[in-house]
Design an enzyme around this catalytic site. Structure first.
Site, PDB file in Angstrom:
ATOM      1  N   HIS A 178      -3.696  -5.267   0.812  1.00 31.82           N
ATOM      2  CA  HIS A 178      -3.182  -5.602   2.144  1.00 31.82           C
ATOM      3  C   HIS A 178      -3.365  -7.093   2.432  1.00 31.82           C
ATOM      4  O   HIS A 178      -4.402  -7.493   2.962  1.00 31.82           O
ATOM      5  CB  HIS A 178      -3.937  -4.817   3.219  1.00 31.82           C
ATOM      6  CG  HIS A 178      -3.600  -3.370   3.294  1.00 31.82           C
ATOM      7  ND1 HIS A 178      -2.566  -2.886   4.061  1.00 31.82           N
ATOM      8  CD2 HIS A 178      -4.170  -2.292   2.702  1.00 31.82           C
ATOM      9  CE1 HIS A 178      -2.510  -1.567   3.950  1.00 31.82           C
ATOM     10  NE2 HIS A 178      -3.474  -1.178   3.135  1.00 31.82           N
ATOM     11  N   CYS A 224       0.822  -1.210   0.000  1.00 30.35           N
ATOM     12  CA  CYS A 224       0.000   0.000   0.000  1.00 30.35           C
ATOM     13  C   CYS A 224       0.862   1.269   0.000  1.00 30.35           C
ATOM     14  O   CYS A 224       1.377   1.673  -1.036  1.00 30.35           O
ATOM     15  CB  CYS A 224      -0.994  -0.029   1.157  1.00 30.35           C
ATOM     16  SG  CYS A 224      -2.289   1.238   1.027  1.00 30.35           S
ATOM     17  N   GLU A 252      -2.095  -8.601   4.830  1.00 30.70           N
ATOM     18  CA  GLU A 252      -2.085  -8.751   6.299  1.00 30.70           C
ATOM     19  C   GLU A 252      -3.421  -8.399   6.947  1.00 30.70           C
ATOM     20  O   GLU A 252      -3.660  -8.756   8.107  1.00 30.70           O
ATOM     21  CB  GLU A 252      -0.957  -7.899   6.908  1.00 30.70           C
ATOM     22  CG  GLU A 252      -1.241  -6.418   7.063  1.00 30.70           C
ATOM     23  CD  GLU A 252      -1.105  -5.605   5.783  1.00 30.70           C
ATOM     24  OE1 GLU A 252      -1.159  -4.371   5.872  1.00 30.70           O
ATOM     25  OE2 GLU A 252      -0.956  -6.207   4.692  1.00 30.70           O
TER      26      GLU A 252
END
Length: 251
Positions: A187, A96, A189
């Protein structure tokens, strides 16, 4: 293999009791894919950096609420560090904000997109010809879906960039710069539960329709584990090339 995670922000304090901060998110993610990966965290937002670039086998970034083009001292220092990594041929995966910083540091262009917010689960198309497909990108499917949360986008990638995945909304969704820098707008994560709570917390800043579409998208499955596997393979491949180069120099 030891990877350095460059922390460019914190999870909002009110969300940390339930979801943890970024170190917990990345630790949980990599543990699901390869428990042998060692993560070392550096709070670059507070000026904490490796003492040596070779302290880790490669680096990856967290996202951030900031924009890469903001005139902020820590962002300027971080941009210089990314520039240094690139010219030392040390592998970096930018997530990002880090994806955008790769472009910013290497004479690309990043700006707030006129397409508005990208939030929720977003799908991009892997449209790279077989002749250009990097060896670490094993068994790619035609589409890749990740959770996203961003307004800024890479408008003009750096020179020597291969766009690995794109969408109408985000043309530079995943990009490879000169074989050793990998940028990912999404993302891996994030969990759907975390993004749901983040959307609720920031509901007032989104257009109503954008917000609702994002909420509805969270029921979709994502390819976060597959993308994480690609990230690990990317670092292992770069490590293999580095070891081979070192071996040849010592012969």
């Amino acid at each position: 293999m030891k990877l350095g995670v460059l922390l460019c922000d914190d999870v909002r304090p009110e969300l940390q009791p339930k979801h943890g901060n970024y170190p917990a998110m990345f630790t949980n993610l990599f543990a699901q894919v390869d428990s042998n990966i060692e993560l070392q965290f550096y709070r670059v937002i507070d000026g904490q950096y490796p003492q040596s670039l070779n302290e880790c086998d490669g680096y990856l970034t967290s996202g951030s609420r900031y924009s890469v083009y903001e005139q902020n001292r820590w962002i300027n220092v971080f941009q210089g560090f990314v520039h240094q990594l690139f010219f030392q041929h040390i592998p970096l995966v930018g997530i990002c904000f880090g994806h955008q910083m790769i472009a910013q540091a290497l004479a690309g262009e990043v700006m707030q997109s006129d397409r508005g917010w990208g939030i929720g689960a977003a799908q991009a198309t892997l449209n790279i010809p077989l002749t250009q497909q990097p060896p670490w990108l094993t068994e790619p499917s035609n589409k890749v879906s990740l959770l996203v949360s961003h307004q800024d986008q890479v408008i003009r990638p750096p020179e020597n960039t291969t766009i690995l995945a794109s969408s109408d909304f985000c043309p530079s969704s995943i990009m490879l710069v000169d074989q050793h820098f990998l940028g990912i707008q999404g993302h891996p994560e994030f969990t759907p539960e975390y993004l749901y709570d983040l959307l609720e917390l920031r509901k007032s800043i989104y257009p109503a329709q954008t917000y609702q579409i994002a909420l509805d998208s969270l029921d979709q499955s994502t390819d976060h584990l597959e993308v994480t596997q690609w990230i690990i393979q990317f670092f292992r491949y770069r490590q293999l090339l580095s070891n081979h180069h070192t071996f040849n120099k010592t012969e």
